[in-house]
Enzyme design. Structure first.
Site, PDB file in Angstrom:
ATOM      1  N   ARG A  93      -1.667   3.190  10.239  1.00  0.00           N
ATOM      2  CA  ARG A  93      -2.936   3.919  10.083  1.00  0.00           C
ATOM      3  C   ARG A  93      -4.141   3.093  10.538  1.00  0.00           C
ATOM      4  O   ARG A  93      -5.017   2.775   9.762  1.00  0.00           O
ATOM      5  CB  ARG A  93      -3.136   4.360   8.638  1.00  0.00           C
ATOM      6  CG  ARG A  93      -2.053   5.257   8.095  1.00  0.00           C
ATOM      7  CD  ARG A  93      -2.388   5.729   6.693  1.00  0.00           C
ATOM      8  NE  ARG A  93      -1.335   6.582   6.137  1.00  0.00           N
ATOM      9  CZ  ARG A  93      -1.384   7.144   4.933  1.00  0.00           C
ATOM     10  NH1 ARG A  93      -2.446   6.944   4.167  1.00  0.00           N
ATOM     11  NH2 ARG A  93      -0.394   7.898   4.504  1.00  0.00           N
ATOM     12  N   ASP A 115      -3.857   1.576  -2.289  1.00  0.00           N
ATOM     13  CA  ASP A 115      -3.926   2.785  -1.471  1.00  0.00           C
ATOM     14  C   ASP A 115      -4.570   2.420  -0.132  1.00  0.00           C
ATOM     15  O   ASP A 115      -4.097   1.523   0.549  1.00  0.00           O
ATOM     16  CB  ASP A 115      -4.677   3.893  -2.210  1.00  0.00           C
ATOM     17  CG  ASP A 115      -4.497   5.256  -1.547  1.00  0.00           C
ATOM     18  OD1 ASP A 115      -3.565   5.419  -0.723  1.00  0.00           O
ATOM     19  OD2 ASP A 115      -5.287   6.167  -1.839  1.00  0.00           O
ATOM     20  N   GLU A 138      -4.162   5.124  -6.125  1.00  0.00           N
ATOM     21  CA  GLU A 138      -5.240   6.096  -5.943  1.00  0.00           C
ATOM     22  C   GLU A 138      -6.460   5.549  -5.220  1.00  0.00           C
ATOM     23  O   GLU A 138      -7.100   6.277  -4.471  1.00  0.00           O
ATOM     24  CB  GLU A 138      -5.686   6.618  -7.315  1.00  0.00           C
ATOM     25  CG  GLU A 138      -6.800   7.644  -7.282  1.00  0.00           C
ATOM     26  CD  GLU A 138      -6.366   8.984  -6.710  1.00  0.00           C
ATOM     27  OE1 GLU A 138      -7.240   9.757  -6.265  1.00  0.00           O
ATOM     28  OE2 GLU A 138      -5.147   9.254  -6.712  1.00  0.00           O
TER      29      GLU A 138
END
EC number: 4.2.2.2
Length: 393
Positions: A273, A216, A174
């Site tokens: 990313r 994360d 998370e």
């Protein structure tokens, strides 16, 4: 002890007034000190989106009673309690956001690990060892937070103590190292290092037969945030590096926002990313990407991910990716329902690379600030690498 540093010369020379001031500060448990470096007063450079539609000055306007030196999480949160008043918070040594007490479960980690940075704040590390561990820095615009500068700190990506399971996707963590969210704007991130540090992805265990993922994002920018510049920073050893725009259906909040500039940064051993973008308009120039398509831990997948209504202009970037041949150059950019990407002057493994045939439409939006793309060479890539990250300001 938290020190409120003066950082300004007194307007009166009276020794009596000075003695009275120091005595009062000592009585309250706070000792006087100097602002360590004028770099804490610097604003975001004119190069980059953080300079547009206003300015990013952080805590440069802080008065002497809102300049701090902090050494632990209690002092840090106390300094942050000044709210939207201009403030400069100088970080000395390691700040353990957990306070040395391990998180027991998801709720405990949520309550204690997320540190909100209010408006008009400069957080700057002192020397070469300023560090945050066991938590996240959050720049949340829900209450109008804007005008934040984070410089010269190392942030170790937090370890989720209780990941959640999603059917078909396995275990998911998370917490991000940094999160710019909910309309926060005018943010400058400079000379920051974010890394998995001493808990790398090969140290994951398994649970119910699947990898127990505990990391994360490194630095996510989402939910209508805007005017962000990231410069001279290092993201090292991480998987899900930087998400700009959190999902495909958030157009009402994200459309026309998420303007981000990335320059003179290093992305070392990051899997993907760097960034992945939805709705945002990203300008990435003179950055260095290093990886290995066969890395046993952080296997390189792609750098730029072009998602729904996202766009990227890449200029003069260096990609040094082992086991990625020139014939597979288009792997540095991946299509995720997006179509706008242009590259000029980048190199792959030391040779000029042409990404015009990778199936994207040209980036045509105007860059509103003046900038200078340096021709990418081996020497420039090394210079950027030598200068990137914390401890090099």
């Amino acid at each position: 002890m938290m020190n409120k540093a003066s950082g300004r010369s007194f307007t009166r020379s009276s020794k009596y007034l000075l003695a009275t001031l120091i005595a009062g500060m000592m009585a309250s448990g706070v000792s006087a000190a100097e602002l360590v470096s004028d770099k804490a007063l610097e604003s975001a450079p004119t190069v980059g989106w953080a300079s547009q539609n206003g300015f990013t000055t952080g805590g440069a306007a802080a008065t002497s009673d809102n300049i701090y030196i902090v050494t632990n999480i209690s002092e840090f949160t106390s300094a942050l309690s000044a709210g939207a008043e201009a403030k400069i918070i100088q970080i000395k040594g390691t700040i353990d956001i957990s306070g040395g007490t391990p998180y027991t479960d998801f709720a405990d980690q949520k309550a204690r690990s997320q540190i909100n940075i209010p408006a008009n704040t400069t957080v700057i590390g002192l020397g070469t060892d300023a560090k945050f561990i066991n938590g996240s820095l959050i720049i949340d615009g829900t209450d109008g937070t804007n005008n934040v500068i984070i410089r010269n700190v190392y942030i170790q990506t937090p370890i989720d103590v209780e990941p959640h399971y999603e059917k078909g996707d396995g275990w998911n963590a998370e917490w991000d190292a940094m999160n710019i969210t909910n309309g926060a704007h005018h943010v400058w991130i400079d000379h920051v290092t974010i890394s998995d540090g001493n808990f790398t992805d090969d140290m994951y265990t398994t649970k119910d037969g699947e990898t127990y993922v505990q990391h994360d994002g490194a630095l996510d920018i989402k939910r209508g945030s805007d005017y962000v510049t990231i410069s001279n920073s290092l993201i090292d050893q991480h998987d899900k590096t930087m998400l700009i725009g959190h999902n495909d259906t958030n157009s009402a909040q994200d459309k026309g926002k998420l303007h981000v500039t990335l320059f003179n940064n290093v992305f070392n051993r990051v899997t993907e990313r760097a960034p992945r973008v939805r709705y945002g308009s990203i300008h990435s120039f003179n950055n260095v990407f290093k990886g290995d398509a066969k890395d046993p831990v952080y296997r390189y997948q792609y750098s730029f991910g072009i998602g729904t209504s996202g766009s990227v202009l890449s200029e003069g970037n260096s990609f040094t990716i082992a086991n990625l041949s020139a014939s597979k150059a288009c792997k540095v950019v991946k299509k995720f329902n997006g179509s706008i990407f242009s590259d000029n002057g980048s190199v792959l493994n030391g040779s000029a690379v042409d990404l015009s045939g990778c199936g994207f439409s040209a980036y045509t939006s105007k860059i509103p600030y003046i900038y200078d793309v340096q021709p990418m060479t081996t020497e420039l890539a090394q210079s950027i690498t030598d200068n990137a990250g914390s401890g090099k300001l």
